[in-house]
Write a protein that holds these residues in place. Sequence first.
Motif, short mmCIF file in Angstrom:
data_model
loop_
_atom_site.label_atom_id
_atom_site.label_comp_id
_atom_site.label_asym_id
_atom_site.label_seq_id
_atom_site.Cartn_x
_atom_site.Cartn_y
_atom_site.Cartn_z
N ARG A 24 -0.25 -1.98 11.36
CA ARG A 24 0.89 -1.10 11.62
C ARG A 24 1.47 -0.65 10.28
NH1 ARG A 24 4.99 -5.95 13.76
NH2 ARG A 24 4.99 -7.13 11.79
N VAL A 25 2.43 0.25 10.33
CA VAL A 25 3.10 0.71 9.12
C VAL A 25 3.96 -0.42 8.57
CG1 VAL A 25 5.02 1.68 10.46
CG2 VAL A 25 4.62 2.46 8.13
N GLU A 26 3.96 -0.56 7.25
CA GLU A 26 4.79 -1.56 6.59
C GLU A 26 6.08 -0.89 6.13
OE1 GLU A 26 3.17 -4.93 4.20
OE2 GLU A 26 3.96 -3.73 2.53
N LEU A 27 7.22 -1.55 6.35
CA LEU A 27 8.52 -1.03 5.97
C LEU A 27 9.08 -1.89 4.85
CD1 LEU A 27 10.01 -0.38 9.54
CD2 LEU A 27 8.70 1.20 8.08
N ARG A 28 9.45 -1.26 3.74
CA ARG A 28 9.92 -2.01 2.57
C ARG A 28 11.22 -1.41 2.04
NH1 ARG A 28 6.04 -3.09 -2.59
NH2 ARG A 28 6.40 -0.87 -2.98
N ARG A 43 19.91 2.04 -7.48
CA ARG A 43 19.05 2.81 -6.58
C ARG A 43 18.65 1.97 -5.37
NH1 ARG A 43 13.10 4.26 -8.33
NH2 ARG A 43 12.78 2.20 -7.40
N THR A 44 18.80 2.57 -4.19
CA THR A 44 18.30 1.99 -2.95
C THR A 44 17.19 2.89 -2.43
OG1 THR A 44 20.44 1.01 -2.35
CG2 THR A 44 18.86 1.35 -0.58
N ARG A 45 16.00 2.32 -2.26
CA ARG A 45 14.86 3.10 -1.78
C ARG A 45 14.25 2.44 -0.55
NH1 ARG A 45 10.04 4.77 -5.83
NH2 ARG A 45 11.53 6.44 -6.33
N PHE A 46 13.97 3.24 0.47
CA PHE A 46 13.31 2.77 1.69
C PHE A 46 11.93 3.42 1.76
CE2 PHE A 46 12.48 3.07 6.33
CZ PHE A 46 12.49 1.71 6.61
N GLU A 47 10.90 2.60 1.99
CA GLU A 47 9.52 3.09 1.97
C GLU A 47 8.81 2.77 3.29
OE1 GLU A 47 8.47 2.49 -2.76
OE2 GLU A 47 8.15 0.83 -1.38
N GLU A 48 8.00 3.73 3.73
CA GLU A 48 7.06 3.51 4.84
C GLU A 48 5.66 3.52 4.24
OE1 GLU A 48 10.71 5.40 5.63
OE2 GLU A 48 8.98 6.61 5.05
N ARG A 49 4.93 2.41 4.41
CA ARG A 49 3.65 2.25 3.72
C ARG A 49 2.51 2.21 4.75
NH1 ARG A 49 4.05 -2.74 -0.19
NH2 ARG A 49 2.46 -1.57 -1.33
N PHE A 50 1.58 3.16 4.62
CA PHE A 50 0.45 3.27 5.52
C PHE A 50 -0.82 2.86 4.76
CE2 PHE A 50 3.69 6.20 6.95
CZ PHE A 50 3.68 6.06 8.34
N PHE A 51 -1.46 1.77 5.20
CA PHE A 51 -2.65 1.24 4.56
C PHE A 51 -3.88 1.45 5.44
CE2 PHE A 51 0.88 -1.25 2.89
CZ PHE A 51 0.59 -1.34 1.54
N ASP A 52 -5.01 1.66 4.79
CA ASP A 52 -6.27 1.72 5.53
C ASP A 52 -6.51 0.40 6.24
OD1 ASP A 52 -6.73 4.26 4.55
OD2 ASP A 52 -8.06 3.60 2.93
N GLY A 53 -6.76 0.45 7.56
CA GLY A 53 -7.12 -0.74 8.32
C GLY A 53 -5.98 -1.67 8.66
N ALA A 54 -4.74 -1.30 8.35
CA ALA A 54 -3.60 -2.18 8.64
C ALA A 54 -3.26 -2.16 10.13
CB ALA A 54 -2.39 -1.76 7.83
N GLY A 73 -10.03 1.39 -5.71
CA GLY A 73 -11.37 1.13 -5.24
C GLY A 73 -11.70 1.76 -3.90
N GLY A 74 -11.12 2.92 -3.62
CA GLY A 74 -11.37 3.58 -2.34
C GLY A 74 -10.44 3.18 -1.23
N ASN A 75 -9.62 2.16 -1.44
CA ASN A 75 -8.60 1.77 -0.46
C ASN A 75 -7.33 2.56 -0.75
OD1 ASN A 75 -10.17 -0.27 0.87
ND2 ASN A 75 -9.82 -1.60 -0.90
N THR A 76 -6.86 3.29 0.25
CA THR A 76 -5.77 4.24 0.05
C THR A 76 -4.50 3.81 0.77
OG1 THR A 76 -7.36 6.06 -0.17
CG2 THR A 76 -5.08 6.65 0.31
N GLU A 77 -3.37 3.99 0.09
CA GLU A 77 -2.06 3.79 0.70
C GLU A 77 -1.28 5.09 0.60
OE1 GLU A 77 2.29 1.75 -0.24
OE2 GLU A 77 0.52 1.04 -1.34
N LEU A 78 -0.70 5.53 1.71
CA LEU A 78 0.21 6.66 1.75
C LEU A 78 1.62 6.11 1.89
CD1 LEU A 78 -1.72 9.11 4.11
CD2 LEU A 78 -1.72 9.05 1.61
#
Length: 218
Positions: A127-131, A114-125, A93-98
């Motif tokens: 700070r960056v979310e780490l998962r 599998r071990t995966r580490f993610e940096e999540r950048f949200f519109d209007g957040a 809906g126009g809200n983007t996550e990188l």
Amino acid sequence: MIRSSMHFAMLLAALVAAWQPSKALAQDEDVQLWHILNVTGDIADGTRLTVDASQRWREDARGGDQQSFRATIEQTVAKGVRIGGGAAVFDAGGNTELRPHQQVTLVKGRFEFRTRFEERFFDGADRVELRLRQRIQYNQPLGNGWRGSVGGEWLGLLQSRNAGEGASTEQWRAQTGVAYKINNQLEVGANYWLAEFPRGDQPNRTSHIAQTVLTYKF
């Protein structure tokens, strides 16, 4: 056999389409349908490129329909060991996550870890979310081109996108599926995911996710 596998995937899609998220059993439970396209192959000796895209039908309470596009490059560094990384973009809906990511995959027989580490950048957040994601999967040949799989995954937040929120378990996933190899390049499959989202003292939120998958190997 090819026709029966295609009919199976179409039947799954039809059943889930008839059981749309707007008809969810309760406020804390919903149903989703995802269509996924994978393209994968070696681009150099021991180096694999995987590109995937998806269309995810979800109810408005779950953020609305979502589209995704992701690319991952992995390098085999030892027998049964791959390391790699990539990035993805998600839009709802126009809200983007990188979402850049890094990962390590270990294969032992029919088991894959599998071990995966993610940096999540949200519109209007804030700070960056780490998962951090930890997945285990078992693959079982079923004969005549068929393959089954079962697995589970834990997804934990090391840093929330919201300031003031600490680390937590975001969700648990249980996964099962079947796939049929049409030829050396094309595979079709269907999966079911059960996703549980802990919410402290409140009941977990549950998502039932049906998937149809088309994989092309170059």
